[in-house]
Design a protein around this motif. Sequence first.
Motif, PDB file in Angstrom:
ATOM      1  N   SER A  60      -7.652  -1.769  10.407  1.00 31.11           N
ATOM      2  CA  SER A  60      -8.369  -2.757   9.602  1.00 31.11           C
ATOM      3  C   SER A  60      -9.258  -3.617  10.489  1.00 31.11           C
ATOM      4  O   SER A  60      -9.050  -3.704  11.714  1.00 31.11           O
ATOM      5  N   GLU A 105       0.818  -1.211   0.000  1.00 34.15           N
ATOM      6  CA  GLU A 105       0.000   0.000   0.000  1.00 34.15           C
ATOM      7  C   GLU A 105       0.856   1.267   0.000  1.00 34.15           C
ATOM      8  O   GLU A 105       0.383   2.348   0.332  1.00 34.15           O
ATOM      9  N   SER A 147      -9.746   4.912   2.734  1.00 33.24           N
ATOM     10  CA  SER A 147      -9.838   3.752   1.859  1.00 33.24           C
ATOM     11  C   SER A 147      -9.189   4.034   0.517  1.00 33.24           C
ATOM     12  O   SER A 147      -9.275   5.156  -0.004  1.00 33.24           O
ATOM     13  N   ARG A 198     -10.434   1.626   7.951  1.00 36.63           N
ATOM     14  CA  ARG A 198     -10.802   1.070   6.654  1.00 36.63           C
ATOM     15  C   ARG A 198     -12.280   0.703   6.632  1.00 36.63           C
ATOM     16  O   ARG A 198     -12.917   0.597   7.699  1.00 36.63           O
ATOM     17  N   PRO A 199     -12.842   0.506   5.441  1.00 42.39           N
ATOM     18  CA  PRO A 199     -14.301   0.323   5.321  1.00 42.39           C
ATOM     19  C   PRO A 199     -14.903  -0.719   6.252  1.00 42.39           C
ATOM     20  O   PRO A 199     -15.920  -0.454   6.909  1.00 42.39           O
ATOM     21  N   LEU A 240     -13.556   7.408   7.761  1.00 39.08           N
ATOM     22  CA  LEU A 240     -13.146   6.428   6.760  1.00 39.08           C
ATOM     23  C   LEU A 240     -11.877   6.843   6.023  1.00 39.08           C
ATOM     24  O   LEU A 240     -11.701   8.003   5.654  1.00 39.08           O
TER      25      LEU A 240
END
Length: 248
Positions: A117, A70, A161, A143-144, A159
């Motif tokens: 997460s 990432e 993402s 994260r979502p 959020l």
Amino acid sequence: MARADTLARARTLERPELAYLVRFPTADGIRDMELTWAELARDTDWVTARLREHGLTAGQRALLTTSGFEGFWGHAVIGALRSLKVTYGIAEAMGWDHRRTSVFHRELDPHAVIGLSAETLEGLAGTADLGDMFRSTSLVLARPAAVPILRGVGVSACLISAVGPALALECPERCGAHVNGAEWRVGERADGQLYVAAGEGRASLLPETPLDIAGRVVTGRCACGSEDPRVLLGDANSPYSAPYSARS
């Protein structure tokens, strides 16, 4: 040769324009896209402004949970924290590293936790009360899949993402995650899935590309003052469809 000498010589070398090869999932499979250093610098500036809006400032501390692959957005967040002079620690976002997150959270007492997460939360839940752990943290960007878990225990999570190669980051209004409109075009398809396309300033061309992400896109000026589009992930009953305060 001393480390300082090595670094000094390295600074004199020509640096290629390419910073990262970004690999991201689409509705049609995995796609690659180049990311230049100039683009990464602009992305970092944008993240810096977003974190400043959340109140992060010099002398504070942050915990970032991210994975190596990432780097295209993790590097921008790290650059933003450095620009803001925020001390930070990094833990792996995979669930097996949840103990590192716990240690950093205890030792750093961070003002911000970024990138939490659901896998990390699952690991932490076995040894700690998630509400007690994060309710006092000034800023939690999750994260979502982690956002509804945190909001369910009274943590006012926002959020963060990846949306394809772009980063979506929710402002303090918590009514959708902003995407940098100067660099990306995002929209929704008839099937309810999001798409992303590169802006004119990106060196690597990316036409309108469908993503395997359900959501909606809201345009127009946000209450925070930003004109950047906002993505609302999930269906109308999702935790992202309205600000947390409206559901409390």
